[in-house]
Each structure stands twice: as C-alpha cells, then as structure tokens.
Design an enzyme around this catalytic site. Sequence first.
Site, PDB file in Angstrom:
ATOM      1  N   SER A 163      12.694  60.913  -0.940  1.00 27.56           N
ATOM      2  CA  SER A 163      11.865  59.985  -0.178  1.00 27.56           C
ATOM      3  C   SER A 163      11.279  60.677   1.056  1.00 27.56           C
ATOM      4  CB  SER A 163      12.679  58.745   0.189  1.00 27.56           C
ATOM      5  OG  SER A 163      11.850  57.703   0.627  1.00 27.56           O
ATOM      6  N   GLU A 257       7.821  52.994  -9.524  1.00 27.23           N
ATOM      7  CA  GLU A 257       7.716  52.947  -8.062  1.00 27.23           C
ATOM      8  C   GLU A 257       6.302  53.204  -7.551  1.00 27.23           C
ATOM      9  OE1 GLU A 257       9.494  56.156  -5.739  1.00 27.23           O
ATOM     10  OE2 GLU A 257      10.309  56.954  -7.598  1.00 27.23           O
ATOM     11  N   HIS A 287      12.781  53.731  -7.081  1.00 20.72           N
ATOM     12  CA  HIS A 287      12.766  54.745  -6.037  1.00 20.72           C
ATOM     13  C   HIS A 287      14.156  55.361  -5.861  1.00 20.72           C
ATOM     14  CE1 HIS A 287      11.195  56.693  -2.472  1.00 20.72           C
ATOM     15  NE2 HIS A 287      12.158  56.190  -1.719  1.00 20.72           N
TER      16      HIS A 287
END
Length: 337
Positions: A163, A257, A287
């Site tokens: 991320s 995602e 995610h």
Amino acid sequence: MDPSVRSRAISGALRLGVHPLMHRVPGHAGSIRTARSAVDAASLLMRTGSRVRIVPLDDPRVESGGDRPVKGEWVVARDASEAPAEGAILYLHGGGYVVCSPRTHRPITARLALDTGLPVLVPRYRLAPEHPFPAPLEDAVAAYRWLLDRGVPASGIVVAGDSAGGHLAAALAGEICRTGLPSPAGIVLFSPWVDLTCELSTQEQRRARDPYISAYAARRVARLVVGPAGFDDPRLALLTCAWTDTPPVLIQVGGAEVLRPEAEALAAALTAAGADCELQVWKGQMHVFQMLNRVLPEASAAMRDVARFVSWVTDAAPDGTGTREGAAARAAAEAAA
C-alpha cells in the site's frame, strides 16, 4: 481461477461493515490520530506465533555523523542461523503514511521470514501529518544505508512494501538510483498506492467493488501526507520516474481493488523503461489480501510466489538455477520432499 469461498465471505463482510467507514474517514489530523491509537491498540492483540523471533532495533546512529536514527524491529525465523546475514528483506509497512507500525504487519513479515529464511527489517518510519513526505523516505533511505553499513550486500537485499509502504519502497528504489547507492537485488510491491493524487483510483471507484479501500478517502489522507509542499515533489511521482537500472520487480494486486489501475500503470512504466517487472493480478482479491495468509488460500499462494521471487533475485548460483524457473523447480522439489 475464481476466488475461494472463504475469500468471498471475508470480502462480503468487509464490504458491508468496513468499506462504509473507510469511505467516510475525515481528512484531518485529529481523526488520523484517533485512528492510529485504535489500530495500535488492536495490534497488541495480534499473536506473532512461536516460529519467529521479534528483535527490537533502536540505533541512534551517533557514530555515522548525521544519518537518521533507525528504529523498528527485526523479524527472524526462530531456527535461523546466528551467523551474520548475507541478505535481508527491508519491509516498509502500509497504512496510508498515517497509521500502522511494524507490529501491525507481522502477518506478512513473519511469513516472509519463514518462507525465505531471510531476516526482515521493518523500520518504524515517521508518519504524517506530524511528519509529511519526504520524512518517511528519509527514514527508508537511512534503514537501507544501515543495512549496507553493517555488511549486508546490496545484492542480497530485497526491498518490499504494501500500500503506502509499496509507494515508499518504489520511491526508495528511485532515490537509491538518484543518490548512487548500490542497487538492491529486487523489489516486491503488494497493492502499491502508486499515485497519491488518486486520479486513476478515483476513476476506478465507479466500477470496482473494492471491499475495503475508498479512493475518495485516500485522496483526503494524501493531502495530509504531502503537507504544505503539495504534490510537486518529483519523488512522489512514480509513473514519471526514469526507472534507470531498476532491479527486478514483482507487483501483486487484487483484482477487486481500486488501486489495480495504478499497479498496472506502474508495471507498464517499468516495462517501458526496460525493467524486468512481473505483475500479478489476483482475481477477486482485496487490498493487501496477503495479510490474511493464514486463512486465505490465495494469500498463502501469493506469499509462496514472493518467496520464489526472492530466491530468484538473491540467488546467483553458477549452475544456472538462479532463475525464476530454477527457483520454482527448487520450491517444488522441497515441497515434494
């Protein structure tokens, strides 16, 4: 392959219970600090397991004459050798640059340590809004230099992150190139937040059924991450980076995602620059689904792929087995044994 029943169940629960909350996260410092305290408290309940050791790290770097202090933790397989490491994984945790810590990401870092046999260094980098970008990048560079200064060869280091940590890992690779530091062996990115302006993910929001991430909330958080300097820092712009002499890259992203188009755009930019980049889009996954590697078969399979990639990029075996195919063959042989 269609998502497993367990994957669909978890995604459905998150879509109903978590996504509405994530979508409404306010983008101001007070709410971020509240969320950070809640996440940190929840992380205290997470069990690491008996197969790994957690070794705290707090090096003020007084002797280095100006380098940033390095804080964080080592995650090491309990049966790992005590000999000096010839390689390591430098893992940069996600959390939007505003929440989370080395502790919150032990499900991934412990699995990496066990599957690869390498120690995993997870720095506690500074978070926004108190410390906007490039403070996290400065801390990541300091951690990479710390490994080099302690004799870990660059050819044995894999930089990884998820991320926002995926953005930070890629930004670190660019900074390593710009500053002339020796290049790491490879880069692993889990669901990287490639574009902090969130243009691509906002477009995808209208089509994707992401059970977790909201592009609109991410855009609000991003304004805190960049601070008063805004989005003009070229180190933020991964899609326009030159990517000169980039080591091999593995990108894993969930097919469901909103960050999938960003991962695809980064893979295209890396490939166009001549880098060896493998993009894996895991159908129906959310995610950073790899965090659930203890319960999701897809997450466990994805982590095995990462271990094979790490073996490939760090293995310079003279018999020609230092290839993707050779690493896969060795893994299959070990599983059969």
